[in-house]
Motif scaffolding. Structure first.
Motif, PDB file in Angstrom:
ATOM      1  N   ASP A  72       0.855  -1.184   0.000  1.00 26.86           N
ATOM      2  CA  ASP A  72       0.000   0.000   0.000  1.00 26.86           C
ATOM      3  C   ASP A  72       0.892   1.235   0.000  1.00 26.86           C
ATOM      4  O   ASP A  72       1.508   1.554   1.017  1.00 26.86           O
ATOM      5  CB  ASP A  72      -0.896  -0.008   1.237  1.00 26.86           C
ATOM      6  CG  ASP A  72      -1.812   1.198   1.311  1.00 26.86           C
ATOM      7  OD1 ASP A  72      -1.748   2.072   0.417  1.00 26.86           O
ATOM      8  OD2 ASP A  72      -2.589   1.269   2.272  1.00 26.86           O
ATOM      9  N   PRO A  73       0.968   1.937  -1.128  1.00 25.27           N
ATOM     10  CA  PRO A  73       1.839   3.109  -1.188  1.00 25.27           C
ATOM     11  C   PRO A  73       1.376   4.245  -0.274  1.00 25.27           C
ATOM     12  O   PRO A  73       2.147   5.139   0.043  1.00 25.27           O
ATOM     13  CB  PRO A  73       1.785   3.530  -2.659  1.00 25.27           C
ATOM     14  CG  PRO A  73       0.560   2.909  -3.206  1.00 25.27           C
ATOM     15  CD  PRO A  73       0.268   1.693  -2.379  1.00 25.27           C
ATOM     16  N   THR A  74       0.135   4.190   0.182  1.00 19.81           N
ATOM     17  CA  THR A  74      -0.379   5.245   1.063  1.00 19.81           C
ATOM     18  C   THR A  74      -0.231   4.884   2.538  1.00 19.81           C
ATOM     19  O   THR A  74      -0.639   5.658   3.397  1.00 19.81           O
ATOM     20  CB  THR A  74      -1.870   5.522   0.771  1.00 19.81           C
ATOM     21  OG1 THR A  74      -2.635   4.356   1.098  1.00 19.81           O
ATOM     22  CG2 THR A  74      -2.086   5.899  -0.687  1.00 19.81           C
ATOM     23  N   PHE A  75       0.348   3.723   2.819  1.00 17.64           N
ATOM     24  CA  PHE A  75       0.473   3.294   4.209  1.00 17.64           C
ATOM     25  C   PHE A  75       1.318   4.288   5.006  1.00 17.64           C
ATOM     26  O   PHE A  75       2.404   4.671   4.597  1.00 17.64           O
ATOM     27  CB  PHE A  75       1.105   1.900   4.291  1.00 17.64           C
ATOM     28  CG  PHE A  75       1.405   1.469   5.693  1.00 17.64           C
ATOM     29  CD1 PHE A  75       0.377   1.179   6.575  1.00 17.64           C
ATOM     30  CD2 PHE A  75       2.711   1.373   6.141  1.00 17.64           C
ATOM     31  CE1 PHE A  75       0.648   0.788   7.879  1.00 17.64           C
ATOM     32  CE2 PHE A  75       2.992   0.979   7.437  1.00 17.64           C
ATOM     33  CZ  PHE A  75       1.958   0.690   8.306  1.00 17.64           C
ATOM     34  N   ASP A  76       0.786   4.687   6.148  1.00 20.58           N
ATOM     35  CA  ASP A  76       1.479   5.615   7.045  1.00 20.58           C
ATOM     36  C   ASP A  76       1.712   4.909   8.375  1.00 20.58           C
ATOM     37  O   ASP A  76       0.771   4.720   9.147  1.00 20.58           O
ATOM     38  CB  ASP A  76       0.635   6.873   7.244  1.00 20.58           C
ATOM     39  CG  ASP A  76       1.267   7.874   8.200  1.00 20.58           C
ATOM     40  OD1 ASP A  76       2.411   7.653   8.660  1.00 20.58           O
ATOM     41  OD2 ASP A  76       0.603   8.885   8.492  1.00 20.58           O
ATOM     42  N   PRO A  77       2.954   4.510   8.666  1.00 18.58           N
ATOM     43  CA  PRO A  77       3.215   3.784   9.910  1.00 18.58           C
ATOM     44  C   PRO A  77       2.986   4.625  11.163  1.00 18.58           C
ATOM     45  O   PRO A  77       2.854   4.082  12.257  1.00 18.58           O
ATOM     46  CB  PRO A  77       4.682   3.370   9.791  1.00 18.58           C
ATOM     47  CG  PRO A  77       5.268   4.274   8.778  1.00 18.58           C
ATOM     48  CD  PRO A  77       4.154   4.704   7.872  1.00 18.58           C
ATOM     49  N   THR A  78       2.897   5.930  11.009  1.00 20.95           N
ATOM     50  CA  THR A  78       2.661   6.781  12.181  1.00 20.95           C
ATOM     51  C   THR A  78       1.173   6.908  12.510  1.00 20.95           C
ATOM     52  O   THR A  78       0.819   7.450  13.550  1.00 20.95           O
ATOM     53  CB  THR A  78       3.250   8.191  11.971  1.00 20.95           C
ATOM     54  OG1 THR A  78       2.580   8.814  10.873  1.00 20.95           O
ATOM     55  CG2 THR A  78       4.750   8.117  11.702  1.00 20.95           C
ATOM     56  N   ASP A  79       0.317   6.420  11.625  1.00 23.34           N
ATOM     57  CA  ASP A  79      -1.127   6.469  11.864  1.00 23.34           C
ATOM     58  C   ASP A  79      -1.503   5.284  12.751  1.00 23.34           C
ATOM     59  O   ASP A  79      -1.984   4.257  12.284  1.00 23.34           O
ATOM     60  CB  ASP A  79      -1.895   6.422  10.538  1.00 23.34           C
ATOM     61  CG  ASP A  79      -3.402   6.535  10.729  1.00 23.34           C
ATOM     62  OD1 ASP A  79      -3.854   6.886  11.841  1.00 23.34           O
ATOM     63  OD2 ASP A  79      -4.132   6.260   9.755  1.00 23.34           O
ATOM     64  N   VAL A  80      -1.252   5.445  14.033  1.00 26.49           N
ATOM     65  CA  VAL A  80      -1.487   4.370  14.996  1.00 26.49           C
ATOM     66  C   VAL A  80      -2.972   4.332  15.353  1.00 26.49           C
ATOM     67  O   VAL A  80      -3.563   5.348  15.696  1.00 26.49           O
ATOM     68  CB  VAL A  80      -0.635   4.586  16.271  1.00 26.49           C
ATOM     69  CG1 VAL A  80      -0.864   3.465  17.258  1.00 26.49           C
ATOM     70  CG2 VAL A  80       0.828   4.703  15.906  1.00 26.49           C
ATOM     71  N   ARG A  81      -3.529   3.154  15.247  1.00 26.35           N
ATOM     72  CA  ARG A  81      -4.947   2.968  15.537  1.00 26.35           C
ATOM     73  C   ARG A  81      -5.120   2.408  16.943  1.00 26.35           C
ATOM     74  O   ARG A  81      -4.305   1.621  17.410  1.00 26.35           O
ATOM     75  CB  ARG A  81      -5.568   1.980  14.540  1.00 26.35           C
ATOM     76  CG  ARG A  81      -5.413   2.364  13.087  1.00 26.35           C
ATOM     77  CD  ARG A  81      -6.061   3.662  12.745  1.00 26.35           C
ATOM     78  NE  ARG A  81      -7.492   3.563  12.942  1.00 26.35           N
ATOM     79  CZ  ARG A  81      -8.333   4.559  12.794  1.00 26.35           C
ATOM     80  NH1 ARG A  81      -7.905   5.732  12.463  1.00 26.35           N
ATOM     81  NH2 ARG A  81      -9.614   4.391  12.989  1.00 26.35           N
ATOM     82  N   PRO A  82      -6.216   2.799  17.606  1.00 25.25           N
ATOM     83  CA  PRO A  82      -6.483   2.202  18.923  1.00 25.25           C
ATOM     84  C   PRO A  82      -6.809   0.716  18.760  1.00 25.25           C
ATOM     85  O   PRO A  82      -7.271   0.290  17.703  1.00 25.25           O
ATOM     86  CB  PRO A  82      -7.698   2.981  19.430  1.00 25.25           C
ATOM     87  CG  PRO A  82      -8.354   3.521  18.203  1.00 25.25           C
ATOM     88  CD  PRO A  82      -7.249   3.727  17.195  1.00 25.25           C
TER      89      PRO A  82
END
Length: 185
Positions: A72-82
């Motif tokens: 996924d080229p849009t994957f953002d590892p800093t977008d942490v989900r609860p």
């Protein structure tokens, strides 16, 4: 009775195929190990060696394409989900704990939205687990695929390998990167 190469090719194919249902990047890593351990030098019958070489190339390319399809080229590892999604309050104002069973939500519209939020959260959590592994595997598999082509397709036969790459790898930029890796000795 299968030869060692045939066993490795079969196992690699199974591992690559299992990724679509299990979504476990480790199966792709294991497939690459199986393919790396295919030793065509031990195959003395030329027609068998060519057949196994083609099978191996096909599997390397399926591995590359599987990673490409799932990255996924849009994957953002800093977008942490609860871990859990907070449910909407009940009609009487009572607040439930995060991750509460959707069946407890007494408003059908709110329950539907909550179920959707849970599903989206699970998908993001899965991505957060899978994407870093795929991103790590991607350059390794590209290098190994190029090495396989360089080591097993003499210059005069390399056009055939590139034609197979052309048919198998859908993304033009990825094909170009693979060609460059093959040509950079």
């Amino acid at each position: 009775m299968f030869t060692e190469n045939e066993k490795r090719l079969k196992r690699a194919e199974e591992l690559i195929g299992s990724y679509s249902s299990e979504r476990e990047p480790e199966s792709l890593r294991e497939a690459s190990i199986e393919l790396e351990n295919v030793d065509l030098r031990k195959v003395h019958d030329r027609s068998v060696r060519i057949k196994q070489r083609e099978q191996c190339l096909d599997l390397w390319l399926r591995l590359v394409q599987t990673i490409e399809t799932n990255l996924d080229p849009t994957f953002d590892p800093t977008d942490v989900r609860p871990l859990n999604v907070a449910p909407p309050p009940l009609k009487n104002g009572t607040k439930l704990w995060p991750g509460a069973d959707p069946a407890l939500i007494d408003d059908p519209k709110a329950r539907e939205e909550y179920e959707k939020a849970i599903k989206e959260n699970r998908e993001k959590q899965e991505k957060a687990l899978i994407q870093p592994q795929l991103q790590e595997l991607d350059p390794q598999v590209m290098q190994k695929t190029a090495k396989f082509v360089r080591n097993n397709y003499p210059d005069e036969e390399r056009a055939g390998a590139k034609a197979t790459i052309e048919k198998t790898i859908e993304n033009e930029a990825r094909r170009s990167r693979l060609y460059k890796l093959i040509d950079d000795k």
